[in-house]
Write an enzyme that holds these catalytic residues in place. Sequence first.
Site, PDB file in Angstrom:
ATOM      1  N   GLN A  75       6.905 -27.469  25.573  1.00 44.96           N
ATOM      2  CA  GLN A  75       6.122 -26.480  26.353  1.00 44.96           C
ATOM      3  C   GLN A  75       6.601 -24.999  25.949  1.00 44.96           C
ATOM      4  O   GLN A  75       6.983 -24.380  26.868  1.00 44.96           O
ATOM      5  CB  GLN A  75       6.589 -27.041  27.858  1.00 44.96           C
ATOM      6  CG  GLN A  75       6.204 -27.993  28.426  1.00 44.96           C
ATOM      7  CD  GLN A  75       4.439 -27.683  28.701  1.00 44.96           C
ATOM      8  OE1 GLN A  75       4.033 -26.538  28.570  1.00 44.96           O
ATOM      9  NE2 GLN A  75       3.640 -28.601  28.702  1.00 44.96           N
ATOM     10  N   SER A  76       6.447 -24.722  24.751  1.00 46.99           N
ATOM     11  CA  SER A  76       6.736 -23.654  24.124  1.00 46.99           C
ATOM     12  C   SER A  76       5.826 -22.379  24.572  1.00 46.99           C
ATOM     13  O   SER A  76       4.765 -22.663  24.134  1.00 46.99           O
ATOM     14  CB  SER A  76       7.190 -23.591  22.489  1.00 46.99           C
ATOM     15  OG  SER A  76       6.937 -22.359  22.065  1.00 46.99           O
ATOM     16  N   ASN A  77       6.337 -21.240  24.822  1.00 44.36           N
ATOM     17  CA  ASN A  77       5.406 -20.058  25.204  1.00 44.36           C
ATOM     18  C   ASN A  77       5.332 -19.396  23.835  1.00 44.36           C
ATOM     19  O   ASN A  77       3.778 -18.775  23.697  1.00 44.36           O
ATOM     20  CB  ASN A  77       5.901 -19.013  26.041  1.00 44.36           C
ATOM     21  CG  ASN A  77       6.184 -20.058  27.463  1.00 44.36           C
ATOM     22  OD1 ASN A  77       5.384 -20.255  28.193  1.00 44.36           O
ATOM     23  ND2 ASN A  77       7.506 -19.987  27.834  1.00 44.36           N
ATOM     24  N   THR A  79       4.865 -20.952  20.896  1.00 47.02           N
ATOM     25  CA  THR A  79       3.830 -21.436  20.009  1.00 47.02           C
ATOM     26  C   THR A  79       2.445 -21.168  20.517  1.00 47.02           C
ATOM     27  O   THR A  79       1.400 -21.039  19.784  1.00 47.02           O
ATOM     28  CB  THR A  79       4.134 -23.027  19.916  1.00 47.02           C
ATOM     29  OG1 THR A  79       3.849 -23.601  21.112  1.00 47.02           O
ATOM     30  CG2 THR A  79       5.491 -23.405  19.091  1.00 47.02           C
TER      31      THR A  79
END
Length: 334
Positions: A75-77, A79
């Site tokens: 859930q990386s912002n 990437t």
Amino acid sequence: MDLSRFPKAELAHLPTPLEKLERLSKHLEGPGIFAKRDDCTGLAIGGNKTRKLEYAIGDALAKGADTIVTAGPLQSNHTRQSAAACNKLGLRCDIVLSTSADWHEPCHELTSNQLLLDILGTNLHYVETEWDRPATMEKVAEQLRQQGFSPYILPAGASNAAGSLGYAQCAEELLEQAEAQDLTIDRIILPTGSGGTQGGLIAGLVAMEKNIEVIGIDVDAAPEMVYEWTLDCAQGAGKLLGVDVNPGFVRIVQGYAGPAYGVPTAEMTEALRLSARLEGLVLDPVYSGKAMAGLIDLVKRGEIRKDENIVFIHTGGTPALFAYQTALLSKVRM
Ligand SMILES: *Cc1c(COP(=O)(O)O)cnc(C)c1O
């Protein structure tokens, strides 16, 4: 501070607003609290990575890269914003995603930032833990070189020295806005993970000879590591700007991350609801919600005084809310 000599890709909607949180300030009976709205940087739902990507991708392009290889958790912002930046600039983007997480919700792998990565159409490479990511990025880059691409490895969070310059620029923008609003800023407070945001702010303030404390709230439940990363970014950006950053300028406050990165806490949920209900300001569960919980507690404990003006950097993360439904819904309807 002259940032014009550093190569830069134009990606963000700037300046982002600086607004007073009148009702929250009153509710806490404490300092004046202002929000720097870096959730509004514009690119694919925005967030703090966009400013860093402007300078990190600027550096990549200056070095002849045609591909960005980067990494993050599911859930990386970072990437999401990297994929969007590459699409906008016509670059290939390869992302190494670590799948292990300490918090499990239904649809964690399908919704929110995962859905957006799917829509953005990036090349994804899955590994198990965050510790597998650096070597896999090297491997992916080597394979790309053999295929004739010129990859640039961008560490998670775009937290290298060039990327951190994005927040030196934010520090400059913030001081200009404060001056126009006749506001004296006493402290800046924000969530810190990979360190480039806080490190860049510190380097920028040192370069402008402004003595404003920057408090990073550890969101990783790993304050020593976060301190090292932040110091590296502050000194790396400082070196580019021609200034020395004293390690004493890096202040990481622990105690608000809960048991691990990405795991919701009761204080985070309370801070997130309070900001939404008093200000219509929507925070996120992984970063800004925990940082706001820290701010509220520091005010309640009197560590931040009533006569101060505090700037809270809203770093974004809004899409991740939708991957935390069971944690955040006050009523679960069946
Ligand atoms: C990445 C991120 C942060 C942390 O910024 P770092 O520069 O990695 O310390 C804070 N908030 C949000 C919403 C983020 O996505």
